[in-house]
Design a protein around this motif. Structure first.
Motif, PDB file in Angstrom:
ATOM      1  N   MET A 132       0.618  -1.353   0.118  1.00  0.00           N
ATOM      2  CA  MET A 132       0.354  -0.094   0.090  1.00  0.00           C
ATOM      3  C   MET A 132       1.248   1.246   0.156  1.00  0.00           C
TER       4      MET A 132
ATOM      5  N   HIS B  97       2.731   2.766  -3.126  1.00  0.00           N
ATOM      6  CA  HIS B  97       1.850   3.510  -4.605  1.00  0.00           C
ATOM      7  C   HIS B  97       1.950   5.039  -3.911  1.00  0.00           C
ATOM      8  N   LEU B  98       2.039   5.645  -2.140  1.00  0.00           N
ATOM      9  CA  LEU B  98       0.760   6.210  -2.156  1.00  0.00           C
ATOM     10  C   LEU B  98       2.831   7.498  -1.535  1.00  0.00           C
TER      11      LEU B  98
ATOM     12  N   LYS C  70       3.735   9.607  -2.390  1.00  0.00           N
ATOM     13  CA  LYS C  70       4.022  11.199  -3.319  1.00  0.00           C
ATOM     14  C   LYS C  70       2.384  11.977  -2.563  1.00  0.00           C
ATOM     15  N   ARG C  71       1.598  11.390  -2.234  1.00  0.00           N
ATOM     16  CA  ARG C  71       0.467  11.816  -1.921  1.00  0.00           C
ATOM     17  C   ARG C  71      -0.357  11.326  -0.682  1.00  0.00           C
ATOM     18  N   PRO C  72       0.728  12.211   0.134  1.00  0.00           N
ATOM     19  CA  PRO C  72       0.617  11.994   2.141  1.00  0.00           C
ATOM     20  C   PRO C  72      -1.239  12.248   2.540  1.00  0.00           C
TER      21      PRO C  72
ATOM     22  N   ASP D 163      -3.289  10.506   1.393  1.00  0.00           N
ATOM     23  CA  ASP D 163      -3.956   9.648   0.719  1.00  0.00           C
ATOM     24  C   ASP D 163      -3.920   8.588   1.480  1.00  0.00           C
TER      25      ASP D 163
END
Lengths: 309, 395
Positions: A102, A105-106, A108-110, A112
């Motif tokens: 999980m 992949h995220l 760059k999008r804290p 999210d």
């Protein structure tokens, strides 16, 4: 509010409440250490941190159960140390899995990550509920942790509390040494400070990320293990502490371990001292309000690294 | 007027609005009994919050995990007025102090606290529903955004604020009704809100207000402010260096989202008949974010559908499989974030719509994310880059 008490009574009240605060402090520190590593170093918000802690607590409960029923009674006193190791590795392994499936992949999008880990926490809570039931479970403390140690007529300190505190000191020093001296610690800090350069000098940043996340979760597991010493564990116990712990980390200055310890101390002492004079809920409201207020005035927290952004 | 609307919204967007209007005003009221329709009305109150989140999270990149606070403040303001009306000295004659709300009497209060006094007036109440949350949001936003706190820090602080308010409401039960909240609300200016006809009226009032908020939100998104918000979300520094006061825009959009939530909260109280801290705290606040995420964080219409669908699913699931619901909810969080960052609206505009168009073979209008684009024929700079992965938080 002090008028009804004599000065010696006040002294023992402050000492006893201070000690209760120290136990709360220990739990805060153990939980916040893992979060400080994950949030402070990696910038990832792990809302499921409390559930990793509870995983450690359930592992400890299972270990104590095995020791109680299948192993000779003479070695029951030792169960906690084995449980702690199991809790660390179980939570760490789950952490590594979650990072792989999980979190990576995220990065760059804290924001999210925050939502996704909240979803994870819901799933884990329901999983615990299905496996262990909705009732809270507790462990039988071994004899050497029972009882209390009387300092004076009116001041007594429980031994399990002392043990948890000692454990906190050991874990904190261990984490600090690891971040400062060990290879992984140095690599982590290098990746935090400058990811492209760290990669350029040959650090496998993806692997460092995974190990750091796993380590943070593992420490949460230890926190859960220690938690069983002083309270019982239910499927939603972790959620009770998650907001407080985040505030501890943010208040301390996200990337500073010293700051985390200092802010955990301030918050827990303030809360437990006020709890005696006000109702529990008002003490909590006042503490949180003061913390939020200070954060509004000083958003970088108590201790902050001076770093160019 | 007509030309103003057509300037603001393309015919295409108006079609989507009309479909929603038809669904809410005609289809649902005709096909459902009043019990179910009342439930829909309750779900719609959450979509007020979701619309606010589209503005401040989807466009502004400010994730607030404390929207329940504003929902609750609006709801409590309304509930205080209704409770005072329900607690006339005649109706509460058996209490030791008649004329004050029952929970105050149970908590040994002998007179109405000062901050309850103004809520005798309906005009003041209506003002308070807007003003109290707006001022509260203003304080939080000024303190945070003026100091350039954003991203995850803001999320955590708003979450802490939600926790504080919940604990406060539960702890001060003499003033607030405690964990049960303010219950047993009966009339609004002598008009019984519990009857079926009143529920119909309230449902349509709710839908009307919802469309008011939808138009306001669309207006903001299509205005220059909307462009600036997107620009700030993507490159806050560059907007600041261009001479804009970034914090002022953030403060405004956060307050606007708070006001929308508060209107939703007030309508919730009217339709459901009570207000309690279980709609204020951390869990409901974060659930409201998921309504918005499921619908599509860049689509105000999507937010309405998101709130309706998730709540329908929640009611259906938790009635028949309570254990499965939390698993489903958790999976929904993870799935939406990882696989469908733009939610249903994103799926609609990238998957469903091209196929419908291919079916009717209409030329032109094949821009992706068309649901969100303005009426301008060419994509404006703010929309020309892919909104697929908004990189909100920095700092």
């Amino acid at each position: 509010m002090f008028a009804d008490y004599t000065s010696s009574e006040l002294l023992s009240i402050f000492a006893m409440q201070g000690f209760a605060g120290l136990i709360l402090f220990s739990v805060f520190v153990l939980m916040a250490l893992g979060l400080a590593i994950i949030f402070g170093q990696m910038g990832v918000i792990n809302m499921a941190h409390g559930e990793f802690m509870i995983l450690g607590a359930y592992m400890t409960y299972l270990t104590s159960h095995v020791f109680e029923n299948y192993l000779p009674a003479s070695i029951y006193g030792m169960y906690f140390f084995i449980a702690m190791v199991i809790a660390f590795f179980a939570a760490g392994a789950l952490g590594a899995l979650v990072e792989w499936a999980m979190i990576r992949h995220l990065y760059k999008r804290p924001l999210d990550t925050l939502l996704a880990t909240w979803g994870l926490s819901l799933i884990l809570q329901q999983l615990y509920r299905t496996i262990f039931g909705t009732r809270e479970v507790g462990v039988t403390l071994p004899d050497w942790l029972m009882g209390s140690y009387a300092l004076s007529d009116s001041i007594e300190v429980p031994i399990n509390g002392l043990f948890v505190m000692a454990l906190t000191v050991v874990v904190t020093v261990g984490v600090w040494l690891m971040m400062q001296k060990s290879r992984l610690g140095k690599q982590t800090r290098a990746v935090v400070q400058n990811r492209p350069m760290a990669a350029a000098v040959g650090i496998n940043t993806a692997k460092v990320d995974r190990l750091t996340f796993a380590l943070g979760c593992g420490i949460a597991g230890i926190a859960g293990s220690a938690f069983t010493m002083i309270g019982s564990t239910g499927p939603t116990s972790g959620q009770l502490y998650i907001v407080d712990t985040f505030l501890v980390v943010v208040f301390g200055g996200a990337s500073s371990l010293l700051g985390t310890v200092a802010s955990a101390f301030t918050i827990s002492q303030a809360q437990s001292t006020m709890e005696f004079f006000l109702s529990g809920s008002m003490a909590k409201v006042l503490t949180l309000l003061v913390v939020v207020g200070i954060l509004m005035l000083r958003p970088q927290g108590l201790f902050s690294l001076k770093m160019r952004k | 007027m007509n030309s103003m609307i057509s300037n603001l919204f393309s015919r295409y967007q108006l079609t989507h609005m009309l479909i929603l209007a038809l669904l809410l005003v005609v289809v649902l009221p005709l096909s459902m009994d009043i019990f179910r329709l009342n439930l829909v009305g309750k779900y719609l109150t959450y979509s007020f919050v979701a619309i606010g989140l589209v503005l401040c999270w989807g466009y502004g990149g400010i994730l607030s995990l404390g929207q329940g606070v504003f929902f609750g403040l609006g709801g409590y303001c309304m509930a205080m007025f209704l409770k005072l009306e329900a607690s006339t000295p005649e109706a509460t004659a058996i209490q030791s102090t008649p004329g004050i709300p029952d929970f105050m009497d149970w908590n040994q209060l002998t007179e109405l606290p000062w901050f309850w006094q103004p809520f005798h007036s309906f005009g003041f109440t209506l003002l308070a529903i807007i003003a109290v949350p707006a001022i509260f949001a203003l304080i939080v936003a000024v303190a945070m955004f003026k100091r350039r706190v954003g991203g995850v820090y803001f999320a955590i602080i708003t979450q802490a604020v939600a926790a504080i308010l919940t604990i406060l409401i539960i702890g001060q039960q003499g003033f607030t009704g405690g964990v049960n909240g303010i219950t047993d609300l009966r009339t609004l200016h002598g008009w019984d809100i519990r009857t079926d006809s009143a529920k119909y009226v309230l449902y349509f009032v709710c839908v009307a207000l919802l469309f008011g908020c939808l138009f306001a939100a669309k207006y903001v998104i299509n205005s220059k402010l909307g462009r600036l918000l997107v620009a700030m979300r993507e490159r806050e520094d560059r907007v600041r260096f261009s001479g804009y006061d970034v914090s002022a825009f953030k403060i405004f959009i956060f307050c606007l989202a708070a006001v929308f939530s508060a209107i939703g909260g007030a309508m919730f109280t009217l339709q459901v008949g009570f207000m309690s801290p279980s709609f204020v705290g951390i869990v409901p606040s974060i659930e409201m974010v998921i309504f918005c995420a499921v619908g599509g964080r860049l689509s105000v219409l999507g937010a309405v559908y998101g709130a309706l669908l998730v709540n329908f699913a929640k009611t259906t699931f938790s009635e028949s499989f309570p254990e499965l619901w939390l698993f489903a909810m958790g999976a929904l969080f993870i799935g939406v974030v990882m696989a469908f960052p733009n939610g249903l609206a994103g799926v609609w505009s990238s998957q469903v719509e091209p196929r419908i168009k291919a079916l009717f073979n209409k030329p032109g209008r094949t821009t992706p994310a068309a649901t969100n684009s303005t009426s301008a024929p060419a994509a404006t700079p703010a929309e020309s880059f892919n909104p697929e992965e908004p990189s909100h938080a920095r700092g």
